[in-house]
Scaffold this motif. Structure first.
Motif, PDB file in Angstrom:
ATOM      1  N   TRP A  57      -5.221   4.382   0.652  1.00 60.58           N
ATOM      2  CA  TRP A  57      -4.501   4.331   1.929  1.00 60.58           C
ATOM      3  C   TRP A  57      -3.878   5.676   2.298  1.00 60.58           C
ATOM      4  O   TRP A  57      -3.173   5.778   3.303  1.00 60.58           O
ATOM      5  N   ARG A  58      -4.125   6.710   1.520  1.00 65.38           N
ATOM      6  CA  ARG A  58      -3.590   8.036   1.844  1.00 65.38           C
ATOM      7  C   ARG A  58      -4.327   8.613   3.058  1.00 65.38           C
ATOM      8  O   ARG A  58      -5.481   8.296   3.294  1.00 65.38           O
ATOM      9  N   ARG A  59      -3.605   9.442   3.823  1.00 65.15           N
ATOM     10  CA  ARG A  59      -4.143  10.092   5.029  1.00 65.15           C
ATOM     11  C   ARG A  59      -4.488   9.076   6.123  1.00 65.15           C
ATOM     12  O   ARG A  59      -5.398   9.289   6.923  1.00 65.15           O
ATOM     13  N   ARG A  60      -3.765   7.973   6.126  1.00 68.91           N
ATOM     14  CA  ARG A  60      -4.019   6.930   7.127  1.00 68.91           C
ATOM     15  C   ARG A  60      -2.748   6.530   7.872  1.00 68.91           C
ATOM     16  O   ARG A  60      -2.688   5.465   8.475  1.00 68.91           O
ATOM     17  N   GLY A  61      -1.723   7.360   7.806  1.00 62.81           N
ATOM     18  CA  GLY A  61      -0.509   7.109   8.579  1.00 62.81           C
ATOM     19  C   GLY A  61       0.531   6.250   7.888  1.00 62.81           C
ATOM     20  O   GLY A  61       1.528   5.869   8.516  1.00 62.81           O
ATOM     21  N   VAL A  62       0.361   5.937   6.627  1.00 58.95           N
ATOM     22  CA  VAL A  62       1.313   5.064   5.932  1.00 58.95           C
ATOM     23  C   VAL A  62       2.680   5.727   5.806  1.00 58.95           C
ATOM     24  O   VAL A  62       3.719   5.088   6.026  1.00 58.95           O
ATOM     25  N   THR A  63       2.710   7.018   5.486  1.00 60.33           N
ATOM     26  CA  THR A  63       3.994   7.711   5.344  1.00 60.33           C
ATOM     27  C   THR A  63       4.757   7.720   6.662  1.00 60.33           C
ATOM     28  O   THR A  63       5.966   7.473   6.699  1.00 60.33           O
ATOM     29  N   VAL A  64       4.066   7.991   7.758  1.00 61.51           N
ATOM     30  CA  VAL A  64       4.720   7.987   9.075  1.00 61.51           C
ATOM     31  C   VAL A  64       5.247   6.588   9.389  1.00 61.51           C
ATOM     32  O   VAL A  64       6.384   6.427   9.864  1.00 61.51           O
ATOM     33  N   VAL A 122       0.815  -1.222   0.000  1.00 62.93           N
ATOM     34  CA  VAL A 122       0.000   0.000   0.000  1.00 62.93           C
ATOM     35  C   VAL A 122       0.845   1.266   0.000  1.00 62.93           C
ATOM     36  O   VAL A 122       0.309   2.365  -0.147  1.00 62.93           O
ATOM     37  N   GLY A 123       2.156   1.130   0.167  1.00 59.51           N
ATOM     38  CA  GLY A 123       3.002   2.318   0.182  1.00 59.51           C
ATOM     39  C   GLY A 123       4.458   1.991  -0.068  1.00 59.51           C
ATOM     40  O   GLY A 123       4.881   0.829   0.023  1.00 59.51           O
TER      41      GLY A 123
END
Length: 194
Positions: free
Chosen positions: A120-127, A80-81
């Motif tokens: 899955w954007r804006r769901r903490g994946v980048t963090v 997802v990322g």
């Protein structure tokens, strides 16, 4: 089932056995305009000349040769990322950037790019990817992880914030160490096994 606020995310290095997951995540367009996350690895003219199938072949060769050029985020069995992370020297374009020039002589690992699946954007994946990058870099003997996020108060299309947003880096424990542009700070954190 993960909640919108705290998805259950697992982070893994992009190794050859995970290529199909990377390819599925990036889709037919190679994430953004056929980039295949090679823009920082190539000169502008070479990137423009090869983007699409050429950059896909290049990235596949990088993955086959190793070391892993970044990390994949998984929700269950689905990728997802993505974040690109490597020693700064792996990104020749950084060496030519005036606003992202080194702030000192410390050897750093750089996080240059992200791609998160739309749902899955804006769901903490980048963090989660940034925290995973810190742990992974520590296992590779790295001590400092550096990023070059976008700092903007305005809503931006995803294609324009592929460097990540400053807030995500801050939530992952990064602090600003330099800024030569109003919208592009340089941030760092210590790589840590936890």
């Amino acid at each position: 089932m993960p909640s919108a606020r705290t998805p259950a995310i697992a982070i893994h290095p992009l190794t050859p056995d995970r290529w199909d997951d990377f390819e599925a995540l990036f889709g037919r367009n190679g994430a953004c305009a056929g980039c295949w996350c090679t823009r920082w690895q190539l000169s502008q003219s070479e990137w423009l000349r090869t983007k699409g199938e050429g950059t896909k072949r290049r990235m596949r060769a990088v993955v086959k040769k190793g070391p892993p050029p970044g990390l994949l985020a998984y929700a269950g069995d689905e990728s997802v990322g993505w974040c690109a992370v490597a020693k700064r020297e792996a990104y020749p374009r950084l060496a030519r950037s005036k606003i992202l020039a080194p702030v000192d002589d410390a050897p750093v690992w750089s996080v240059t790019c992200f791609f998160v699946r739309r749902d899955w954007r804006r769901r903490g994946v980048t963090v989660a990817l940034l925290k995973g990058a810190s742990r992974w870099v520590a296992t590779q003997g790295g001590r400092i992880l550096e990023g070059y996020p976008t700092d903007t108060r305005k809503e931006q299309p995803a294609a324009f914030v592929h460097h990540g947003l400053l807030g995500a880096f801050q939530r992952a424990g990064f602090r600003e160490v330099g800024r030569r542009s109003a919208t592009r700070p340089i941030v760092r954190r210590q790589a840590a096994a936890r």
